[in-house]
Design a protein around this motif. Structure first.
Motif, mmCIF file in Angstrom:
data_model
loop_
_atom_site.group_PDB
_atom_site.id
_atom_site.type_symbol
_atom_site.label_atom_id
_atom_site.label_comp_id
_atom_site.label_asym_id
_atom_site.label_seq_id
_atom_site.Cartn_x
_atom_site.Cartn_y
_atom_site.Cartn_z
ATOM 1 N N LYS A 12 0.832 -1.208 0.000
ATOM 2 C CA LYS A 12 0.000 0.000 0.000
ATOM 3 C C LYS A 12 0.866 1.258 0.000
ATOM 4 C CE LYS A 12 -3.562 2.302 2.702
ATOM 5 N NZ LYS A 12 -4.329 2.286 3.958
ATOM 6 N N GLN A 13 1.891 1.288 0.867
ATOM 7 C CA GLN A 13 2.754 2.458 0.944
ATOM 8 C C GLN A 13 3.599 2.620 -0.312
ATOM 9 O OE1 GLN A 13 4.815 1.946 4.647
ATOM 10 N NE2 GLN A 13 3.191 2.938 5.808
ATOM 11 N N GLN A 47 1.428 4.110 -2.802
ATOM 12 C CA GLN A 47 1.196 5.527 -2.533
ATOM 13 C C GLN A 47 2.363 6.378 -3.018
ATOM 14 O OE1 GLN A 47 0.525 5.450 1.685
ATOM 15 N NE2 GLN A 47 -1.694 5.239 1.475
ATOM 16 N N THR A 104 2.363 6.651 -6.764
ATOM 17 C CA THR A 104 1.331 7.596 -7.205
ATOM 18 C C THR A 104 1.826 9.026 -7.048
ATOM 19 O OG1 THR A 104 -0.397 6.043 -6.538
ATOM 20 C CG2 THR A 104 -1.053 8.328 -6.845
ATOM 21 N N VAL A 105 2.491 9.312 -5.942
ATOM 22 C CA VAL A 105 3.073 10.649 -5.738
ATOM 23 C C VAL A 105 4.118 10.929 -6.813
ATOM 24 C CG1 VAL A 105 4.511 12.021 -4.175
ATOM 25 C CG2 VAL A 105 2.572 10.736 -3.273
ATOM 26 N N THR A 121 8.255 5.022 1.487
ATOM 27 C CA THR A 121 6.954 5.340 2.074
ATOM 28 C C THR A 121 6.716 6.848 1.996
ATOM 29 O OG1 THR A 121 7.908 5.583 4.281
ATOM 30 C CG2 THR A 121 7.065 3.408 3.691
ATOM 31 N N PRO A 122 5.469 7.248 1.858
ATOM 32 C CA PRO A 122 5.177 8.691 1.788
ATOM 33 C C PRO A 122 5.181 9.327 3.172
ATOM 34 C CG PRO A 122 3.174 7.419 1.499
ATOM 35 C CD PRO A 122 4.288 6.437 1.606
ATOM 36 N N TYR A 166 3.889 17.820 2.402
ATOM 37 C CA TYR A 166 2.478 17.424 2.387
ATOM 38 C C TYR A 166 1.660 18.367 3.244
ATOM 39 C CZ TYR A 166 4.082 12.985 0.460
ATOM 40 O OH TYR A 166 4.648 12.022 -0.331
ATOM 41 N N SER A 181 -3.185 14.766 1.556
ATOM 42 C CA SER A 181 -3.834 14.587 0.259
ATOM 43 C C SER A 181 -3.190 15.421 -0.847
ATOM 44 C CB SER A 181 -5.323 14.936 0.361
ATOM 45 O OG SER A 181 -5.469 16.298 0.727
#
Length: 150
Positions: free
Chosen positions: A77-78, A81, A84-85, A106-107, A124, A129
């Motif tokens: 999942k991380q 993420q 995607t970033v 990891t974000p 962030y 988001s």
């Protein structure tokens, strides 16, 4: 400082972890086969012993896998993420997503992004988001190591 490319993060979705899950499934099948064979031939002790051996081995491996499975899911999942970033950053900077790399898998709050246009820090907002890119200059850029570079 180690940076990870998009390809490295996208392809390193813990393949070894899935191999362990596959091995566990194979052990379950072998255990079921020996158990069924023992139930058909109750007087043949060797199938009972093999069922007990594989059952014990299966319980041992399942016990080790129980905690690892949630870790696998969190890692995937991380990693998803952060990729995607990376895609959003590439689109914002108008560069290829394959030409950028990040220093974290990891974000989190201290993510640095190395692009052809320079090195940026990702800031962030409170809920994570949205982000803002801030260009930075490293004092010692010779220590940068890129994992997954061709």
């Amino acid at each position: 400082m180690t940076f990870y490319t998009y390809n490295y993060l996208h392809s390193s979705q813990d393949i070894w972890q899935y191999a362990r899950i596959t091995i566990t499934c194979v052990l379950v099948l072998i255990f079921i086969l020996f158990l069924v064979h023992y139930l058909r031939h109750r007087f043949d002790i060797k199938y009972k012993d093999l069922s007990i051996i594989f059952g014990t081995l299966l319980l041992l491996i399942l016990g080790m896998q129980y905690n690892d499975f949630s870790n696998i899911q969190n890692s995937i999942k991380q990693s998803g993420q952060i990729t995607t970033v990376m895609e959003k950053i590439a689109k914002q900077l108008k560069v290829s997503k394959y030409s950028i790399s990040v220093n974290s898998t990891t974000p989190d709050d201290d993510v640095l992004v190395k692009t052809p246009k320079g090195i940026f820090r990702v800031d962030y907002n409170a809920d994570g988001s949205q982000f803002v890119l801030e260009q930075i200059v490293l004092h010692d850029s010779s220590s940068i190591k890129i994992e997954g570079a061709k």
